[in-house]
Design an enzyme around this catalytic site. Structure first.
Site, PDB file in Angstrom:
ATOM      1  CE  LYS A   8       4.268   5.038   8.663  1.00  0.00           C
ATOM      2  NZ  LYS A   8       3.644   4.368   9.777  1.00  0.00           N
ATOM      3  CG  HIS A   9      -3.424   7.666   7.504  1.00  0.00           C
ATOM      4  ND1 HIS A   9      -3.264   8.386   8.666  1.00  0.00           N
ATOM      5  CD2 HIS A   9      -3.156   8.515   6.490  1.00  0.00           C
ATOM      6  CE1 HIS A   9      -2.921   9.617   8.360  1.00  0.00           C
ATOM      7  NE2 HIS A   9      -2.852   9.726   7.052  1.00  0.00           N
ATOM      8  CB  THR A  18      -0.940   0.032   1.238  1.00  0.00           C
ATOM      9  OG1 THR A  18      -1.699   1.244   1.219  1.00  0.00           O
ATOM     10  CG2 THR A  18      -0.185  -0.037   2.549  1.00  0.00           C
ATOM     11  CG  ASP A  44      -9.624  -0.743  -3.720  1.00  0.00           C
ATOM     12  OD1 ASP A  44      -8.822   0.213  -3.621  1.00  0.00           O
ATOM     13  OD2 ASP A  44     -10.594  -0.718  -4.494  1.00  0.00           O
ATOM     14  CG  PHE A  52     -14.095  10.240   2.924  1.00  0.00           C
ATOM     15  CD1 PHE A  52     -14.560  11.411   2.324  1.00  0.00           C
ATOM     16  CD2 PHE A  52     -13.486   9.285   2.119  1.00  0.00           C
ATOM     17  CE1 PHE A  52     -14.426  11.616   0.963  1.00  0.00           C
ATOM     18  CE2 PHE A  52     -13.339   9.481   0.755  1.00  0.00           C
ATOM     19  CZ  PHE A  52     -13.811  10.651   0.174  1.00  0.00           C
ATOM     20  CG  ASP A  53     -11.292   8.166   9.405  1.00  0.00           C
ATOM     21  OD1 ASP A  53     -12.120   7.384   8.894  1.00  0.00           O
ATOM     22  OD2 ASP A  53     -10.127   7.840   9.677  1.00  0.00           O
ATOM     23  CD  GLU A  62      -5.857   1.561  -6.268  1.00  0.00           C
ATOM     24  OE1 GLU A  62      -7.049   1.921  -6.306  1.00  0.00           O
ATOM     25  OE2 GLU A  62      -5.112   1.751  -5.287  1.00  0.00           O
TER      26      GLU A  62
HETATM   27  P1  ITT Z   1      -3.502   2.137  -1.537  1.00  0.00           P
HETATM   28  O1  ITT Z   1      -4.422   1.865  -2.714  1.00  0.00           O
HETATM   29  O2  ITT Z   1      -2.083   2.413  -1.921  1.00  0.00           O
HETATM   30  O3  ITT Z   1      -3.618   1.077  -0.480  1.00  0.00           O
HETATM   31  P2  ITT Z   1      -5.248   4.438  -1.173  1.00  0.00           P
HETATM   32  O4  ITT Z   1      -5.281   5.560  -0.174  1.00  0.00           O
HETATM   33  O5  ITT Z   1      -5.222   4.798  -2.627  1.00  0.00           O
HETATM   34  O6  ITT Z   1      -4.014   3.476  -0.809  1.00  0.00           O
HETATM   35  P3  ITT Z   1      -7.784   3.073  -1.510  1.00  0.00           P
HETATM   36  O7  ITT Z   1      -7.725   3.137  -2.983  1.00  0.00           O
HETATM   37  O8  ITT Z   1      -8.220   1.791  -0.858  1.00  0.00           O
HETATM   38  O9  ITT Z   1      -6.394   3.445  -0.843  1.00  0.00           O
HETATM   39  O10 ITT Z   1      -8.641   4.193  -0.830  1.00  0.00           O
HETATM   40  C1  ITT Z   1      -9.675   4.863  -1.293  1.00  0.00           C
HETATM   41  C2  ITT Z   1      -9.869   6.123  -0.505  1.00  0.00           C
HETATM   42  O11 ITT Z   1     -10.991   5.940   0.377  1.00  0.00           O
HETATM   43  C3  ITT Z   1      -8.733   6.584   0.413  1.00  0.00           C
HETATM   44  O12 ITT Z   1      -7.748   7.293  -0.278  1.00  0.00           O
HETATM   45  C4  ITT Z   1      -9.517   7.482   1.387  1.00  0.00           C
HETATM   46  O13 ITT Z   1      -9.754   8.741   0.783  1.00  0.00           O
HETATM   47  C5  ITT Z   1     -10.831   6.718   1.522  1.00  0.00           C
HETATM   48  N1  ITT Z   1     -10.774   5.825   2.694  1.00  0.00           N
HETATM   49  C6  ITT Z   1     -10.527   4.491   2.700  1.00  0.00           C
HETATM   50  N2  ITT Z   1     -10.523   4.011   3.931  1.00  0.00           N
HETATM   51  C7  ITT Z   1     -10.762   5.049   4.755  1.00  0.00           C
HETATM   52  C8  ITT Z   1     -10.872   5.211   6.155  1.00  0.00           C
HETATM   53  O14 ITT Z   1     -10.680   4.184   6.977  1.00  0.00           O
HETATM   54  N3  ITT Z   1     -11.125   6.420   6.632  1.00  0.00           N
HETATM   55  C9  ITT Z   1     -11.316   7.475   5.818  1.00  0.00           C
HETATM   56  N4  ITT Z   1     -11.224   7.427   4.501  1.00  0.00           N
HETATM   57  C10 ITT Z   1     -10.951   6.223   3.962  1.00  0.00           C
END
Ligand code: ITT
Length: 183
Positions: free
Chosen positions: A10-11, A7, A64, A142-143, A36
């Site tokens: 980092k979160h 990934t 994802d 979005f948290d 992706e």
């Molecule tokens: P990787 O694909 O490299 O793992 P990413 O940040 O691009 O990292 P995603 O495509 O899975 O990850 O994420 C989609 C988005 O959804 C992410 O960038 C956030 O904006 C949001 N998101 C996902 N999980 C979240 C959470 O637990 N809290 C808040 N927002 C979240």
């Protein structure tokens, strides 16, 4: 037990580390990137895991995730990352101005794959609703605008340990962890 987590976020790594500590699994964070594809979360996780496992030559997980808002026809969904980077939480709150049905859910799909084999996926969800105002300094993306069901705080007001007790990511990673350990 160790697993490679592919990934760029980092979160996610911090949350996964904390979740897996309950299951005796350690994470090796690999920021390898993977294509992706446009499609459902399940397709993205399957394709990403298979691709990354081949590239690294080792077993991997990818994850994802996205925020799905009912009144917006489940937008931003698989566009969550792009939407967060462009209109952000302010833009979402604006789209939700005067909208009564504020139901939303976070969904997460973990993809696991070994080189030269087919991927497995694990699904997690947390139900809730969109706030009227952004609240809290914890978490990411979005948290601060998401209230999980039966909780009077947004994810942004919960510590990582609190969020990890019932988040979408907790649910998908826990399913994976139990399967991986062979429980
Ligand atoms: P990787 O694909 O490299 O793992 P990413 O940040 O691009 O990292 P995603 O495509 O899975 O990850 O994420 C989609 C988005 O959804 C992410 O960038 C956030 O904006 C949001 N998101 C996902 N999980 C979240 C959470 O637990 N809290 C808040 N927002 C979240």
């Amino acid at each position: 037990m160790k697993i490679n987590f592919i990934t760029g976020n980092k979160h996610k790594v911090d949350e996964a580390q904390n979740i897996f500590s309950n299951f005796g699994i350690e994470i090796k964070h690999v920021n390898l990137g993977y294509p992706e594809i446009q499609g459902e979360l399940e397709d993205v996780a399957k394709y990403g895991a298979k691709h990354a496992a081949m590239q690294l030559g080792k077993p991997v997980i990818v994850e994802d995730a996205g925020l799905f808002i009912k009144a917006l026809n489940w937008f931003p969904g698989t566009y969550s990352s792009y939407v967060q980077e462009t209109i952000g939480n302010k833009g979402i709150l604006k789209l939700m101005d005067n909208v009564k049905d504020r139901y939303a859910e976070f969904r997460s799909v973990v993809g696991f794959c070994k080189p030269n084999s087919e991927p497995e996926i694990f699904f997690g969800v947390v139900r809730g609703h969109i706030s009227y105002k952004a609240r809290g300094k914890y978490g990411f993306a979005f948290d601060p605008i998401f209230y999980p069901e039966r909780c009077d705080k947004t994810f942004g007001e919960l510590t990582i340990e609190e969020k990890n007790q019932f988040s979408h990511r907790r649910n998908s990673l826990e399913k994976f962890a139990l399967w991986y350990r062979g429980d």
